[in-house]
Design a protein around this motif. Structure first.
Motif, PDB file in Angstrom:
ATOM      1  N   SER A   5       8.578   8.148  -5.142  1.00 33.99           N
ATOM      2  CA  SER A   5       9.485   7.240  -4.420  1.00 33.99           C
ATOM      3  C   SER A   5       8.677   6.117  -3.766  1.00 33.99           C
ATOM      4  CB  SER A   5      10.349   7.989  -3.407  1.00 33.99           C
ATOM      5  OG  SER A   5       9.579   8.803  -2.576  1.00 33.99           O
ATOM      6  N   PHE A   6       7.352   6.238  -3.779  1.00 35.20           N
ATOM      7  CA  PHE A   6       6.500   5.105  -3.403  1.00 35.20           C
ATOM      8  C   PHE A   6       5.188   5.214  -4.160  1.00 35.20           C
ATOM      9  CE2 PHE A   6       5.132   8.450  -0.531  1.00 35.20           C
ATOM     10  CZ  PHE A   6       3.766   8.272  -0.405  1.00 35.20           C
ATOM     11  N   PHE A   7       4.530   4.060  -4.359  1.00 34.82           N
ATOM     12  CA  PHE A   7       3.228   4.014  -5.031  1.00 34.82           C
ATOM     13  C   PHE A   7       2.150   3.644  -4.027  1.00 34.82           C
ATOM     14  CE2 PHE A   7       5.208   2.308  -9.244  1.00 34.82           C
ATOM     15  CZ  PHE A   7       5.689   3.574  -9.538  1.00 34.82           C
ATOM     16  N   PHE A   8       0.931   3.994  -4.360  1.00 32.49           N
ATOM     17  CA  PHE A   8      -0.216   3.456  -3.635  1.00 32.49           C
ATOM     18  C   PHE A   8      -0.579   2.120  -4.285  1.00 32.49           C
ATOM     19  CE2 PHE A   8      -2.330   6.429  -0.681  1.00 32.49           C
ATOM     20  CZ  PHE A   8      -1.399   7.455  -0.755  1.00 32.49           C
ATOM     21  N   PRO A   9      -0.898   1.136  -3.464  1.00 36.54           N
ATOM     22  CA  PRO A   9      -1.378  -0.123  -4.041  1.00 36.54           C
ATOM     23  C   PRO A   9      -2.897  -0.087  -4.178  1.00 36.54           C
ATOM     24  CG  PRO A   9      -1.110  -0.381  -1.698  1.00 36.54           C
ATOM     25  CD  PRO A   9      -0.780   1.060  -1.998  1.00 36.54           C
ATOM     26  N   ALA A  10      -3.440  -0.997  -4.955  1.00 34.53           N
ATOM     27  CA  ALA A  10      -4.877  -1.280  -4.856  1.00 34.53           C
ATOM     28  C   ALA A  10      -5.012  -2.081  -3.562  1.00 34.53           C
ATOM     29  CB  ALA A  10      -5.325  -2.086  -6.066  1.00 34.53           C
ATOM     30  N   LEU A  11      -5.881  -1.625  -2.678  1.00 30.07           N
ATOM     31  CA  LEU A  11      -5.827  -2.054  -1.285  1.00 30.07           C
ATOM     32  C   LEU A  11      -7.054  -2.835  -0.839  1.00 30.07           C
ATOM     33  CD1 LEU A  11      -3.846  -1.282   1.118  1.00 30.07           C
ATOM     34  CD2 LEU A  11      -5.539   0.428   1.715  1.00 30.07           C
ATOM     35  N   VAL A  12      -6.796  -3.912  -0.101  1.00 28.87           N
ATOM     36  CA  VAL A  12      -7.880  -4.637   0.573  1.00 28.87           C
ATOM     37  C   VAL A  12      -7.554  -4.628   2.059  1.00 28.87           C
ATOM     38  CG1 VAL A  12      -9.074  -6.842   0.834  1.00 28.87           C
ATOM     39  CG2 VAL A  12      -8.201  -6.169  -1.401  1.00 28.87           C
ATOM     40  N   LYS A  13      -8.487  -4.162   2.886  1.00 31.99           N
ATOM     41  CA  LYS A  13      -8.239  -4.108   4.332  1.00 31.99           C
ATOM     42  C   LYS A  13      -9.427  -4.709   5.072  1.00 31.99           C
ATOM     43  CE  LYS A  13      -6.904  -0.758   7.935  1.00 31.99           C
ATOM     44  NZ  LYS A  13      -7.270  -1.651   8.994  1.00 31.99           N
ATOM     45  N   ARG A  14      -9.110  -5.646   5.944  1.00 33.95           N
ATOM     46  CA  ARG A  14     -10.131  -6.215   6.843  1.00 33.95           C
ATOM     47  C   ARG A  14      -9.519  -6.209   8.240  1.00 33.95           C
ATOM     48  NH1 ARG A  14     -12.199  -6.017   2.606  1.00 33.95           N
ATOM     49  NH2 ARG A  14     -13.410  -7.554   1.471  1.00 33.95           N
ATOM     50  N   GLY A  15      -9.750  -5.172   9.001  1.00 29.55           N
ATOM     51  CA  GLY A  15      -9.115  -5.065  10.316  1.00 29.55           C
ATOM     52  C   GLY A  15      -7.602  -5.029  10.161  1.00 29.55           C
ATOM     53  N   ALA A  16      -6.923  -5.903  10.909  1.00 32.79           N
ATOM     54  CA  ALA A  16      -5.453  -5.905  10.853  1.00 32.79           C
ATOM     55  C   ALA A  16      -4.925  -6.559   9.574  1.00 32.79           C
ATOM     56  CB  ALA A  16      -4.888  -6.649  12.067  1.00 32.79           C
TER      57      ALA A  16
END
Ligand SMILES: C[C@@]1(CC(=O)O)C2=NC(=C\c3[nH]c(c(CCC(=O)O)c3CC(=O)O)Cc3[nH]c(c(CC(=O)O)c3CCC(=O)O)/C=C3\N/C(=C\2)[C@@H](CCC(=O)O)[C@]3(C)CC(=O)O)/[C@H]1CCC(=O)O
Ligand SMILES: NC(=O)c1ccc[n+]([C@@H]2O[C@H](COP(=O)([O-])OP(=O)(O)OC[C@H]3O[C@@H](n4cnc5c(N)ncnc54)[C@H](O)[C@@H]3O)[C@@H](O)[C@H]2O)c1
Length: 205
Positions: free
Chosen positions: A107-118
């Motif tokens: 019912s949901f997917f994980f994305p390919a993720l980029v995170k830099r703080g907020a």
């Protein structure tokens, strides 16, 4: 089919991960920086999960009652039948569920993720090609300016002050753009004096 990227608050929410292999670990690793409370249920755990601090490990096979009080669930076993059962239990209880070997049961997917703080960006192909989502994520990693987490912190800090100092919304945007440009140029290393100077000068114009 494309999926809508809601950005959801998951801090302090309870998440169940079923399965203790490398794919489960990849999901856990993604979730941890967002402050979620993770319980992993599996008869065995890979070394990375064994060594991960701040998660709860329960060494046993999945049972339907494990999903009680969970905000969302990840089915990451290597057994299709077990994953299908996890999906069925969650769908019946309206608990959001991600099943790593079957896009249709998610019912949901994980994305390919980029995170830099907020700052967070997620890339998805709606399950068409995770490999393609990864390819774009890798390109974006390189495109994000150095110190971008600090730039965002600067902007978060000045936003309220600029709002209070300038009544006109057009002017506010101009001031914020000015500060943003400087913060980008200086990789987020902007002093309070520099910010005060911009606010003062913009106020005189
Ligand atoms: C983005 C990323 C995030 C993450 O995992 O956190 C992610 N998969 C990643 C990598 C990856 N996964 C697979 C390969 C091998 C090559 C290939 O198949 O392309 C690679 C490449 C690699 O390893 O680099 C195999 C695979 N994946 C799924 C299935 C089952 C199926 O499709 O039904 C199978 C076949 C299993 C088998 O054959 O047994 C399913 C899903 N994988 C998703 C996400 C969701 C859809 C995302 C979207 O496209 O929107 C979805 C639907 C569910 C979910 O897992 O959430 C992460 C890249 C992270 C990064 O590097 O940034
Ligand atoms: N979505 C993705 O991104 C993606 C990527 C690659 C592979 N996969 C799929 O993910 C699945 C898992 O891959 P892996 O490499 O982590 O496998 P793995 O064999 O390393 O781990 C499977 C884990 O499931 C546990 N398990 C088995 N039966 C269980 C049960 N009844 N209850 C609880 N836990 C149980 C095992 O003990 C083991 O810890 C595979 O089906 C693979 O096809 C998904």
């Amino acid at each position: 089919m494309s999926y809508f990227p809601f950005f959801v608050e998951i801090g302090q929410k309870r998440c169940l991960v079923v399965g203790g292999g490398t794919v489960a670990f990849r999901k856990i690793e993604k979730l941890l920086p967002f402050g979620v409370e993770i319980t992993v249920v599996s008869p065995s755990f890979c070394a990375e999960i064994e060594q991960t601090e701040g998660i709860c490990r329960i060494r046993k096979e999945f049972q339907a009652e494990d999903v009680e009080d969970m905000c969302f669930v990840i089915g990451a076993t290597d057994c299709e039948a077990v994953n299908a059962r996890i999906a069925a239990v969650c769908h019946a209880k309206h608990i959001p569920v991600n099943i790593v070997d079957d896009a249709e049961k998610c019912s949901f997917f994980f994305p390919a993720l980029v995170k830099r703080g907020a700052f967070v960006a997620g890339f998805s192909t709606g399950g068409a090609s995770p490999l393609a989502a990864r390819f774009i994520r890798e390109q974006m990693e390189d495109a994000i300016p150095t110190g971008f987490a600090d730039v965002i912190d600067v902007m978060a800090e000045v936003r309220g002050r600029v709002k209070a100092a300038f009544a006109d919304s057009g002017k506010r945007e101009q001031v914020l753009r000015h500060i943003f440009r400087l913060a980008l140029e200086k990789n987020g290393n902007v002093s309070q004096a520099e910010i005060e100077e911009i606010i003062r000068k913009e106020g005189e114009q």
